[in-house]
Design a protein around this motif. Structure first.
Motif, PDB file in Angstrom:
ATOM      1  N   GLN A   1       0.927  -0.984  -0.002  1.00  0.00           N
ATOM      2  CA  GLN A   1       0.271   0.090  -0.448  1.00  0.00           C
ATOM      3  C   GLN A   1       1.036   1.354   0.248  1.00  0.00           C
ATOM      4  O   GLN A   1      -0.015   2.364   0.375  1.00  0.00           O
ATOM      5  CB  GLN A   1      -0.621   0.366   1.444  1.00  0.00           C
ATOM      6  N   ILE A   2       2.029   1.538  -0.250  1.00  0.00           N
ATOM      7  CA  ILE A   2       2.806   2.211  -0.598  1.00  0.00           C
ATOM      8  C   ILE A   2       2.369   3.009  -1.573  1.00  0.00           C
ATOM      9  O   ILE A   2       2.333   3.030  -2.869  1.00  0.00           O
ATOM     10  CB  ILE A   2       4.374   1.669  -0.256  1.00  0.00           C
ATOM     11  N   LYS A   3       2.023   4.279  -0.973  1.00  0.00           N
ATOM     12  CA  LYS A   3       2.030   5.578  -2.295  1.00  0.00           C
ATOM     13  C   LYS A   3       3.060   5.413  -3.161  1.00  0.00           C
ATOM     14  O   LYS A   3       3.842   6.460  -2.298  1.00  0.00           O
ATOM     15  CB  LYS A   3       1.762   6.929  -0.858  1.00  0.00           C
ATOM     16  N   VAL A   4       3.276   5.130  -4.148  1.00  0.00           N
ATOM     17  CA  VAL A   4       4.335   5.398  -5.101  1.00  0.00           C
ATOM     18  C   VAL A   4       4.601   7.014  -5.403  1.00  0.00           C
ATOM     19  O   VAL A   4       6.109   7.388  -5.285  1.00  0.00           O
ATOM     20  CB  VAL A   4       3.833   4.479  -6.665  1.00  0.00           C
ATOM     21  N   ASP A   5       3.504   7.979  -5.011  1.00  0.00           N
ATOM     22  CA  ASP A   5       4.126   9.461  -5.706  1.00  0.00           C
ATOM     23  C   ASP A   5       4.673   9.713  -4.975  1.00  0.00           C
ATOM     24  O   ASP A   5       5.675  10.796  -5.632  1.00  0.00           O
ATOM     25  CB  ASP A   5       2.445  10.078  -6.526  1.00  0.00           C
ATOM     26  N   LEU A   6       3.975   9.653  -3.127  1.00  0.00           N
ATOM     27  CA  LEU A   6       5.179   9.942  -2.774  1.00  0.00           C
ATOM     28  C   LEU A   6       6.330   9.706  -2.565  1.00  0.00           C
ATOM     29  O   LEU A   6       7.519  10.236  -2.031  1.00  0.00           O
ATOM     30  CB  LEU A   6       4.759  10.257  -1.306  1.00  0.00           C
ATOM     31  N   ALA A   7       6.576   8.406  -3.041  1.00  0.00           N
ATOM     32  CA  ALA A   7       8.625   7.904  -3.221  1.00  0.00           C
ATOM     33  C   ALA A   7       8.833   8.764  -3.833  1.00  0.00           C
ATOM     34  O   ALA A   7      10.395   8.972  -3.855  1.00  0.00           O
ATOM     35  CB  ALA A   7       7.866   5.734  -3.152  1.00  0.00           C
ATOM     36  N   LEU A   8       8.040   8.492  -5.147  1.00  0.00           N
ATOM     37  CA  LEU A   8       8.989   8.870  -6.364  1.00  0.00           C
ATOM     38  C   LEU A   8       9.402  10.449  -6.062  1.00  0.00           C
ATOM     39  O   LEU A   8      10.414  11.320  -6.227  1.00  0.00           O
ATOM     40  CB  LEU A   8       7.730   9.053  -7.644  1.00  0.00           C
ATOM     41  N   GLY A   9       8.502  11.319  -4.814  1.00  0.00           N
ATOM     42  CA  GLY A   9       8.555  12.598  -4.748  1.00  0.00           C
ATOM     43  C   GLY A   9       9.955  12.429  -3.677  1.00  0.00           C
ATOM     44  O   GLY A   9      11.229  13.309  -4.228  1.00  0.00           O
ATOM     45  N   GLY A  10       9.749  11.498  -3.130  1.00  0.00           N
ATOM     46  CA  GLY A  10      11.354  11.721  -2.196  1.00  0.00           C
ATOM     47  C   GLY A  10      12.785  11.072  -2.468  1.00  0.00           C
ATOM     48  O   GLY A  10      13.852  12.137  -2.282  1.00  0.00           O
TER      49      GLY A  10
END
Length: 326
Positions: free
Chosen positions: A63-72
């Motif tokens: 359930q990790i949010k990919v958009d936030l991970a890519l932003g990081g």
């Protein structure tokens, strides 16, 4: 420079290069016999803890949010680029002529070697790279000493300032203040190179001194912001404002702990274990295990991305210069 663009080091550099090779060989042996077993044992402990909690971690990972991970990863790439810019700025203070794009390319490509167990020390490889391209060995060595010292000092300063930003204790406040003063002192020495003194550059001392301090502090703030993105991608909005602030300090301090144990390649395993311990003070559950591993993987990915981008920029720059030749 020869017809194929190969620069041969002058005879006066040979003794220094031999000593540097001996240092690299010594570090190689230390990392091989001490660092590798420690990396394997710590990594085994982390893997075991993840394995024993896998039933809890698996649904969270899915359930990790990919958009936030890519932003990081994007913020982390900017932070790493800023760190390389800081080092090249120090090198430019020690020498009068520095090709910034080439030096930043060398920074990213040689930095990746620190993840090789028992491999070449990343700043030793960077030194040899630049020496063979005609840079002054003493200037390169001085820039690396200042870079490593300021990166570590800024990590400790930012770590302790953000870790107990509300309820400062005397020891925490004392370490933070001492680290800030040491960072300011190192920056002062870094911007006052003997070769540039007396050429009017001393008039820009305060400007360069201030920019250098801000650059290293800003790197760790950006590094912490990327960690916040990864944490939010894992647990959503269930983090308090104070928790966000402490995450910046925890990420910086965990890096500093991994750096101090220098014989471990890239602080591999040690940084993650320290990060888990610091996170356990404010969090519980899956984030303690997932966030350190995710942060490490994101850092490797960001370094690969930056290395590829700057290598491409260097190639394009070289082709543009060739096309302009008569």
């Amino acid at each position: 420079m020869g017809r194929q663009g190969i620069v041969v080091a002058p005879p006066k550099m040979k003794y220094w290069t031999i000593n540097n090779n001996r240092l690299t060989e010594m570090v190689y042996k230390v990392r091989y016999w001490i660092g590798v077993p420690l990396v394997l044992s710590v990594s085994a402990l982390i893997i075991y803890r993840i394995y024993t909690n896998w039933t809890t971690l698996k649904p969270v990972i899915s359930q990790i949010k990919v958009d936030l991970a890519l932003g990081g990863i994007g913020i982390l790439s900017i932070a790493i680029t800023l760190l390389s810019w800081n080092w090249v700025s120090i090198l430019s203070f020690r020498e009068t002529h520095v090709h910034r794009l080439n030096c930043m390319r060398a920074y990213f490509l040689t930095n990746l070697t620190r993840y090789i167990p028992g491999g070449v020390w990343h700043f030793a490889g960077r030194t040899l790279w630049l020496i063979h391209q005609g840079h002054n060995p003493h200037s390169v060595a001085e820039s690396l000493v200042f870079e490593q010292g300021m990166t570590l000092t800024a990590a400790i300063a930012v770590g302790f300032m953000f870790l107990d930003v509300i309820n400062w204790r005397p020891l925490t406040a004392g370490i933070a203040v001492f680290s800030v003063l040491l960072l300011a002192l190192l920056a002062a020495f870094a911007v006052t190179a003997p070769k540039t003194a007396g050429k009017g550059l001393q008039l820009r001392f305060l400007e360069r001194w201030f920019i250098l301090i801000v650059g290293y502090v800003l790197f760790w703030v950006l590094y912490g912001l990327s960690t916040i993105c990864f944490a939010t991608a894992i647990v959503g909005e269930r983090i308090t404002d104070f928790g966000y602030i402490r995450l910046i300090g925890q990420s910086a301090l965990s890096w500093a702990i991994g750096y101090v144990i220098f014989f471990v390649p890239g602080g591999w395993g040690v940084r993650e274990l320290a990060f888990m311990h610091l996170l356990s003070r404010d969090f519980s559950g899956s984030i303690i295990f997932i966030l350190p591993v995710l942060s490490r993987l994101a850092q490797i990915l960001a370094e690969l991305l930056c290395g590829g981008v700057f290598s491409l920029l260097w190639q394009l720059n070289s082709l543009m210069k060739v096309s302009k030749l008569p």
